[in-house]
Motif scaffolding. Structure first.
Motif, PDB file in Angstrom:
ATOM      1  N   ALA A 168      -0.195  27.108  71.585  1.00  0.00           N
ATOM      2  CA  ALA A 168      -0.671  25.945  72.329  1.00  0.00           C
ATOM      3  C   ALA A 168      -1.769  25.193  71.575  1.00  0.00           C
ATOM      4  N   GLY A 169      -2.722  25.906  70.992  1.00  0.00           N
ATOM      5  CA  GLY A 169      -3.791  25.252  70.237  1.00  0.00           C
ATOM      6  C   GLY A 169      -3.259  24.499  69.032  1.00  0.00           C
ATOM      7  N   TYR A 170      -2.300  25.102  68.333  1.00  0.00           N
ATOM      8  CA  TYR A 170      -1.673  24.446  67.186  1.00  0.00           C
ATOM      9  C   TYR A 170      -0.974  23.164  67.618  1.00  0.00           C
ATOM     10  N   VAL A 171      -0.170  23.241  68.689  1.00  0.00           N
ATOM     11  CA  VAL A 171       0.563  22.064  69.171  1.00  0.00           C
ATOM     12  C   VAL A 171      -0.404  20.982  69.624  1.00  0.00           C
ATOM     13  N   PHE A 172      -1.443  21.358  70.352  1.00  0.00           N
ATOM     14  CA  PHE A 172      -2.424  20.369  70.798  1.00  0.00           C
ATOM     15  C   PHE A 172      -3.060  19.662  69.604  1.00  0.00           C
ATOM     16  N   ASN A 173      -3.526  20.418  68.615  1.00  0.00           N
ATOM     17  CA  ASN A 173      -4.177  19.808  67.451  1.00  0.00           C
ATOM     18  C   ASN A 173      -3.200  18.987  66.615  1.00  0.00           C
TER      19      ASN A 173
END
Length: 188
Positions: A168-173
């Motif tokens: 999720a953090g990767y996709v958000f960034n």
């Protein structure tokens, strides 16, 4: 039992598109014979929506159904109802070769909207996002840069994006960078 929390605690970003973590969403993976009348009826009872055509999503007031593959659907239901609906599906499909699994806590859910949404998503996915090529109700399961993702477009021109919670953090960034105002290339 503790209260469930979303992957990124409601993170958001506003650039040439608005990116928002959408919070908790009930999601059920259903595998089986999509042409089975028993399966179709169970899906309708669980979501209110019909089994969609390939690469489409159908929606109803109480849920939605996305086509994932020739023998797989993703059912979207209220988060609080996901476990009970998974059990009800398993019971309704007891005589069928089928599998229903509550994957709600293994996924993250985002919304991407605004004038630059098609361009931002087009930078990271191998999909034609031209307005004539990707229309409301279209659904894709593909790669988003280095990770698996699925998404669809609603009538309000908002993309709904599902990925594994672990990324999720990767996709958000990734989407935040793609939606940055200085990254505009003017494709869509």
């Amino acid at each position: 039992m503790s209260n469930p929390v979303s992957a990124l605690g409601g993170a958001s970003y506003a650039g040439m598109a608005t990116l928002e973590e959408a919070g908790l969403q009930g999601m059920i993976t259903l595998r089986g014979d999509l042409s089975s009348k028993t399966l179709q009826q169970a899906v309708k009872v669980a979501t209110g929506a019909d089994v969609p055509e390939p690469r489409r999503i159908t929606t109803a007031e109480s849920g939605a159904v996305a086509w994932m593959s020739p023998d797989e659907l993703l059912l979207l239901v209220p988060y609080a109802d996901a476990e009970a609906k998974t059990v009800a599906l398993a019971e309704a499909l007891a005589g069928e070769h089928a599998l229903a699994v509550n994957v709600s806590d293994a996924r993250a859910f985002f919304h991407l909207s605004g004038a630059g949404a098609r361009e931002a998503l087009g930078k990271v996915c191998p999909v034609d996002f031209d307005a004539a090529a990707f229309t409301p109700g279209d659904f894709r399961r593909t790669r988003m840069a280095q990770v698996a993702a699925a998404f669809w477009l609603d009538e309000e021109e908002t993309f709904h994006i599902v990925c594994f919670r672990s990324v999720a953090g990767y996709v958000f960034n990734l989407l935040k960078a793609a939606a940055h105002p200085q990254s505009k290339v003017g494709v869509h």
